[in-house]
Design an enzyme around this catalytic site. Structure first.
Site, mmCIF file in Angstrom:
data_model
loop_
_atom_site.group_PDB
_atom_site.id
_atom_site.type_symbol
_atom_site.label_atom_id
_atom_site.label_comp_id
_atom_site.label_asym_id
_atom_site.label_seq_id
_atom_site.Cartn_x
_atom_site.Cartn_y
_atom_site.Cartn_z
ATOM 1 N N GLU A 63 -31.588 74.892 62.154
ATOM 2 C CA GLU A 63 -32.095 74.767 63.526
ATOM 3 C C GLU A 63 -30.953 74.570 64.521
ATOM 4 O O GLU A 63 -30.986 75.108 65.626
ATOM 5 C CB GLU A 63 -33.081 73.602 63.608
ATOM 6 C CG GLU A 63 -33.891 73.551 64.904
ATOM 7 C CD GLU A 63 -33.179 72.843 66.041
ATOM 8 O OE1 GLU A 63 -33.575 73.037 67.204
ATOM 9 O OE2 GLU A 63 -32.221 72.091 65.776
ATOM 10 N N ASP A 104 -30.484 70.141 58.830
ATOM 11 C CA ASP A 104 -29.113 70.407 59.264
ATOM 12 C C ASP A 104 -28.826 69.599 60.523
ATOM 13 O O ASP A 104 -29.744 69.179 61.240
ATOM 14 C CB ASP A 104 -28.899 71.894 59.517
ATOM 15 C CG ASP A 104 -29.758 72.424 60.657
ATOM 16 O OD1 ASP A 104 -30.970 72.133 60.669
ATOM 17 O OD2 ASP A 104 -29.226 73.117 61.552
#
Length: 445
Positions: free
Chosen positions: A150, A88
């Site tokens: 994250e 991500d």
């Protein structure tokens, strides 16, 4: 060694192409409208790992973003190494400020520009290059764990570690999500600050008032909020909240001109705080106001504003406790309200700091790998930013040795506009990792 180095070089063109394809996927989990893109990103990571020879590949989710776990069994008696990265990325921000489209990887002067080119899809690329270099004959067991949230604080990581502990258990954990001292000097990250944040709301009225009729008598919430936020620092810029932990940092040279060059500080702007740059960045708390809610200028009127809010972010030095630091920050905000203003503090995210005892054979092997790949010794450095999941990994796998590495450098601008990756650093980082895997297998033998 030379044969392995050559094999890393040979796979880099394909890895570079795969990195570009990953960057084109807008995997911003923080944006609900693009969560399908995050799922598509996880699918591509699974495909790449399958093509790299992994048979046991699972896409898992414990109420959050999809993560990928891929496992290659260890040769008899050999250790297992967990390779971590995340797929991500941060939102791109104001697209008009980018020199090229944020999700179109663009190479300029040896750097690859685009959101996620460095943070942290290059971590995935590093792992792929190291794995492909062995052509299926890995000297150790390898588990690849690619997380999907994250950049949103890893809220479901604890559940992932709990639910899939057996799959993720390893002797050595390599986390490719940090930075290097320069593009020519590698680093082993040995400490990271923690994180605590909150939203503070200041109220002075139950409704707005005409500023001409009541200004000078009745306080407005924005002025009260500004004074309250100003109390968080002394005149030198040191954090003025009582009860916060301070540590010590390595004695490394960080001259003022380097700070100015790496940060883009405007002419005439001075640094804040006292102590060395390393101490202030790695071993002391920091407080930043990262957002304010009040009436926009475009819609403002001559009105005393009744309420205003700000988001306050605090970095916690290694050795401190994020929860207790948030309590201290809350007390300070409640006790320093100007003019009797009503203050409400809403706690936010917490992430614990972490310090690594980087001694022993595994760390010696890592330093040797760095020296061979980069041609110079690695610097043990702290990082002012926070990677809270490292503390979670340490708690889940207390016997594992944790190595925090990465492909970023001072010019990367992670989280900012024009994020970029130095392609030479990618090659050296991948070579270091391949050499490390080989060395860990040799330690066993």
């Amino acid at each position: 060694m030379s044969d392995l180095v050559d094999r890393v070089k040979s796979v880099l063109p394909s890895v570079r192409a795969d990195l570009g394809a990953l960057v084109r996927i807008e995997s911003v989990w923080a944006d609900p409208a693009r969560r399908d893109e995050v799922r598509r990103s996880a699918e591509m990571v699974s495909k790449l790992l399958s093509e790299a020879g992994f048979d046991d590949i699972r896409t898992v989710s414990e109420g959050g973003a999809p993560a990928v776990i891929a496992r290659h069994p260890a040769p008899p008696g050999a250790p297992t190494v967990l390779l971590y990265a995340h797929h991500d990325v941060q939102p791109e921000g104001d697209v008009s400020q980018w020199a090229s489209a944020p999700f179109e990887p663009t190479e300029r002067d040896g750097r690859l520009y685009g959101r996620g080119t460095a943070d942290d899809k290059a971590g995935i690329a590093t792992h792929l290059a190291a794995i492909r270099a062995f052509e299926g004959d890995l000297p150790v067991g390898v588990t690849v764990f690619v997380e999907g949230e994250e950049e949103s604080g890893s809220p479901s990581l604890g559940a992932l570690l709990g639910a899939h502990r057996d799959l993720l258990s390893a002797d050595v954990i390599v986390i490719a999500d940090s930075m290097n001292w320069t593009t020519a000097v590698p680093s082993l990250t040995v400490s990271l600050r923690g994180l605590a944040d909150c939203v503070v709301e200041v109220a002075t009225l139950d409704h707005g008032l005409h500023s001409g009729m009541w200004g000078g008598v009745v306080p407005d919430a924005v002025s009260a909020l500004v004074r309250l936020l100003a109390s968080l620092h002394d005149d030198d810029g040191n954090v003025a909240v009582e009860g916060l932990h301070e540590g010590s940092a390595a004695d490394v040279e960080y001259p003022p001109e380097q700070v100015r060059e790496e940060t883009g500080m405007l002419a005439g702007v001075t640094q804040i705080g006292t102590g060395s740059v390393a101490e202030r960045l790695w071993a002391k708390p920091a407080i930043t106001v990262i957002g304010i809610d009040t009436t926009p200028i475009a819609t403002s009127s001559n009105t005393l504003i009744p309420t205003a809010r700000a988001k306050v972010s605090m970095r916690v030095a290694p050795g401190g406790d994020a929860g207790r630091h948030l309590e201290a920050l809350t007390r300070h905000l409640e006790q320093h309200a100007p003019w009797g203003a009503r203050v409400t503090v809403t706690p936010g995210d917490l992430g614990q700091p972490y310090a690594i005892d980087a001694t022993g054979p595994v760390y010696d092997a890592a330093r040797t790998a760095f020296r061979q790949a980069w041609g110079t010794d690695a610097i043990d450095m702290g990082v002012g930013g926070s990677i809270p999941f490292i503390a979670e990994f340490a708690a889940a796998f207390p016997d594992a040795k944790i190595l925090v590495t990465g492909v970023e450098d001072p010019a990367t601008q992670a989280h900012s506009i024009n994020e970029s990756l130095d392609l030479g650093v990618l090659e050296r980082a991948a070579t270091s990792e391949a050499l490390l895997l080989e060395a860990l297998g040799a330690l066993h033998r």
